[in-house]
Design an enzyme around this catalytic site. Structure first.
Site, mmCIF file in Angstrom:
data_model
loop_
_atom_site.group_PDB
_atom_site.id
_atom_site.type_symbol
_atom_site.label_atom_id
_atom_site.label_comp_id
_atom_site.label_asym_id
_atom_site.label_seq_id
_atom_site.Cartn_x
_atom_site.Cartn_y
_atom_site.Cartn_z
ATOM 1 N N ASP A 186 0.851 -1.203 0.000
ATOM 2 C CA ASP A 186 0.000 0.000 0.000
ATOM 3 C C ASP A 186 0.880 1.245 0.000
ATOM 4 O O ASP A 186 2.059 1.187 0.344
ATOM 5 C CB ASP A 186 -0.956 0.025 1.204
ATOM 6 N N GLU A 227 0.140 -0.792 5.924
ATOM 7 C CA GLU A 227 1.206 -0.183 6.724
ATOM 8 C C GLU A 227 0.973 1.303 6.879
ATOM 9 O O GLU A 227 1.152 1.866 7.957
ATOM 10 C CB GLU A 227 2.572 -0.426 6.072
HETATM 11 N N1 BES Z 1 8.705 3.431 5.271
HETATM 12 C C1 BES Z 1 8.090 4.357 6.154
HETATM 13 C C2 BES Z 1 8.856 4.552 7.440
HETATM 14 C C3 BES Z 1 10.253 5.072 7.327
HETATM 15 C C4 BES Z 1 10.637 5.948 6.334
HETATM 16 C C5 BES Z 1 11.163 4.699 8.264
HETATM 17 C C6 BES Z 1 11.930 6.401 6.253
HETATM 18 C C7 BES Z 1 12.448 5.169 8.221
HETATM 19 C C8 BES Z 1 12.845 6.026 7.198
HETATM 20 C C9 BES Z 1 6.675 3.866 6.452
HETATM 21 O O1 BES Z 1 5.990 3.476 5.296
HETATM 22 C C10 BES Z 1 5.876 4.993 7.027
HETATM 23 O O2 BES Z 1 5.704 5.971 6.353
HETATM 24 N N2 BES Z 1 5.368 4.840 8.239
HETATM 25 C C11 BES Z 1 4.500 5.795 8.813
HETATM 26 C C12 BES Z 1 3.781 5.232 9.996
HETATM 27 C C13 BES Z 1 2.387 4.773 9.714
HETATM 28 C C14 BES Z 1 1.704 4.317 10.976
HETATM 29 C C15 BES Z 1 1.561 5.781 8.996
HETATM 30 C C16 BES Z 1 5.271 6.987 9.283
HETATM 31 O O3 BES Z 1 6.452 6.865 9.671
HETATM 32 O O4 BES Z 1 4.700 8.065 9.249
HETATM 33 MN MN MN Z 2 7.130 2.261 4.121
HETATM 34 MN MN MN Z 3 5.300 5.383 4.290
#
Ligand code: BES
Ligand code: MN
Ligand code: MN
Length: 496
Positions: free
Chosen positions: A128, A192
């Site tokens: 996603d 995710e």
């Molecule tokens: N891949 C990201 C997280 C990420 C990006 C970690 C760059 C380290 C470096 C992940 O898809 C993401 O965006 N996670 C969200 C959390 C989610 C609960 C919406 C975030 O970090 O905002």
């Molecule tokens: Mn991600």
């Molecule tokens: Mn992300």
């Protein structure tokens, strides 16, 4: 060598995990005596070279699904993306491929168990993506992947389609060259970006199926291709929405303005009060559980290359900002933060409308570090925000989702395997860093499955994740496909 492996045969070829495919596919390599490392690298490079265009075409096909989990409008596209992932896992040679239904979007599972005595790697990723808007800021449409200057521009190019698909293709490579050295399981989810709530249920209900020795994820960033790095931590998250209500309807701002509190003004004041003059978060108890880094850890963290001028230039800002007493790396990797993600109320259409809004709202996220918990922080925020509400308005706080912070070990076999793989593929030792983002399920892998994670990401912070014109360098994509088989090789070797 050209054409030894027509893509159309892939489905059938992958069904039989034949021995000595290597002899068949790489006769001239095999006739020469190579050191074993050189040999593996040769096989990998040759395979990527021979399949270059197809590896890219398939990723493009995946990127064309607008699999936005947050917006119900894209439901069919998200489901189609799941089916595509399942098909590609099957084609690559995975067994027991299943599109596992949940209360939300499905989880795609697949595995290849070659020998129960060998270690097992559980690969996690997500198909996603975040919403693509504002659409008008994209130079080319977000779901029509386009190459400019060696980079693939598309929503999800880096986060996380481009990155998890490297694992599917690295797996195919290992199957086709008969070099898979350990068991492998795939779990690719579709929620995710909206908090992985259904995945946590799935994990709790499928502990046997998900049994493994380590979780491997490519969904984080490197410092740069010149400075390869490995993230050794992720921040947790508390995400909530606040609503401030004033009068029972929008009012004429001339007739009532000055006599009735404006919820937008009140909300702005309340939000502004959440940081003090040193940019510390002014919620009582907020820092109580935060573990401070040791002086050695701080020195190590700040030894990573960082060019502040370049950082500012990339973002077109005059100065960096943040909590006093901490460097940029510390602020993003090791300190908790509070951000407004969206704020609205009143008239935001074309032109002007003189109105005193009845309501104003904001979406707020807090990034958490070890030992904070999302439950406690959400509670502290809620209590504080209700407490500072002045009597002229009503305030409502609604929690959305959360996730716990994690620190991943740097003394494990799996971490060492990642270090060795990167060192070999990049010709440089990776630098350990702390990531600022969150992947909520990682803490759950540890709590529910007792599994530690290796964050072997190949993105760059400048890849514009969640922003318009998200990109992923073609170089990084192939480099990932090259590095991943080396990880498996070293993980199997070091596990002996
Ligand atoms: N891949 C990201 C997280 C990420 C990006 C970690 C760059 C380290 C470096 C992940 O898809 C993401 O965006 N996670 C969200 C959390 C989610 C609960 C919406 C975030 O970090 O905002
Ligand atoms: Mn991600
Ligand atoms: Mn992300």
């Amino acid at each position: 060598m050209v054409g030894y492996y027509p893509p159309k045969d892939l489905g059938e070829a992958s069904q039989s995990h034949k021995k000595n495919l290597r002899l068949k596919y790489y006769p001239q390599i095999n006739n020469t005596i190579f050191a074993s490392n050189t040999f593996t690298m040769q096989v990998i490079k040759q395979y990527i070279e021979d399949n270059k265009q197809r590896l890219l075409d398939e990723l493009f096909e995946l990127l064309r699904f607008p699999s936005v989990s947050a917006d119900p409008k894209y439901k069919a596209d998200v489901l189609n993306a799941a089916d595509y992932v399942a098909k590609k896992l099957t084609d690559a040679g995975a067994d027991k491929v299943e599109v596992c239904q949940t209360a939300g979007y499905p989880i795609v599972y697949g595995e290849k168990i070659i020998d129960a005595a060998l270690p097992t790697v559980l690969v996690y990723g997500h198909y996603d993506v975040q919403p693509a808007d504002p659409l008008e800021l994209w130079k080319t449409p977000p779901f029509e992947p386009t190459i400019r200057d060696g980079k693939i521009y598309a929503r999800g190019a880096c986060d996380d389609k481009g990155q998890f698909y490297m694992h599917v293709k690295a797996f195919e490579l290992m199957m086709q060259t008969d070099t898979l050295p350990c068991n492998i399981k795939f779990m690719i989810e579709g929620e995710e970006e909206v908090g992985s709530n259904n995945l946590s249920i799935f994990v709790k209900q499928n502990k046997e199926r998900l049994k493994a020795d380590v979780v491997l994820i490519s969904d984080t960033s490197m410092i740069s291709m010149e400075h390869p790095s490995l993230e050794t931590g992720l921040r947790g998250l508390s995400y909530l929405e606040v609503e401030v209500t004033g009068p029972n309807r929008d009012l004429h701002s001339g007739v009532y303005g000055g006599a009735v509190a404006n919820p937008a003004t009140i909300l702005a004041k309340m939000i502004a009060s959440l940081h003090d003059d040193d940019n510390h978060i002014a919620i009582p108890g907020f820092y109580d559980d935060v573990t401070e880094l040791t002086e050695t850890e701080r020195v190590e963290l700040n030894a990573a290359p960082y060019d502040e001028e370049e950082y500012k230039m990339d973002l077109d800002i005059a100065e960096v900002w943040g909590e006093k007493g901490y460097t940029t790396f510390e602020r993003t990797g090791t300190r908790p933060t509070l951000e407004v993600n969206g704020i609205w109320g009143g008239y935001i259409g074309e032109g002007a409308k003189t109105v005193l809004p009845s309501k104003a709202s904001a979406k707020i996220s807090m990034r958490l570090v070890p030992n904070q918990t999302s439950e406690k922080i959400t509670q502290l925020f809620t209590d504080h925000f209700l407490k500072i509400a002045p009597p002229f308005v009503k305030v409502k706080v609604t929690p959305h989702h959360g996730g716990e912070p994690v620190v991943t070990p740097t003394d494990s076999i799996a971490y060492k395997a990642a270090q060795k793989a990167i060192a070999e593929a990049f010709g440089k030792q990776p630098i350990p860093t702390r990531g600022g983002g969150s992947i909520p399920i990682v803490a759950l892998f540890e709590a529910e499955l007792g599994l530690k994670t290796v964050l072997m990401g190949f993105g760059l912070d400048s890849d514009a994740l969640h922003s318009p014109n998200e990109k992923y360098d073609i170089f990084n994509y192939y480099k990932g496909i090259e590095t991943i088989p080396l990880f498996h090789k070293y993980f199997a070797e070091l596990s002996k």
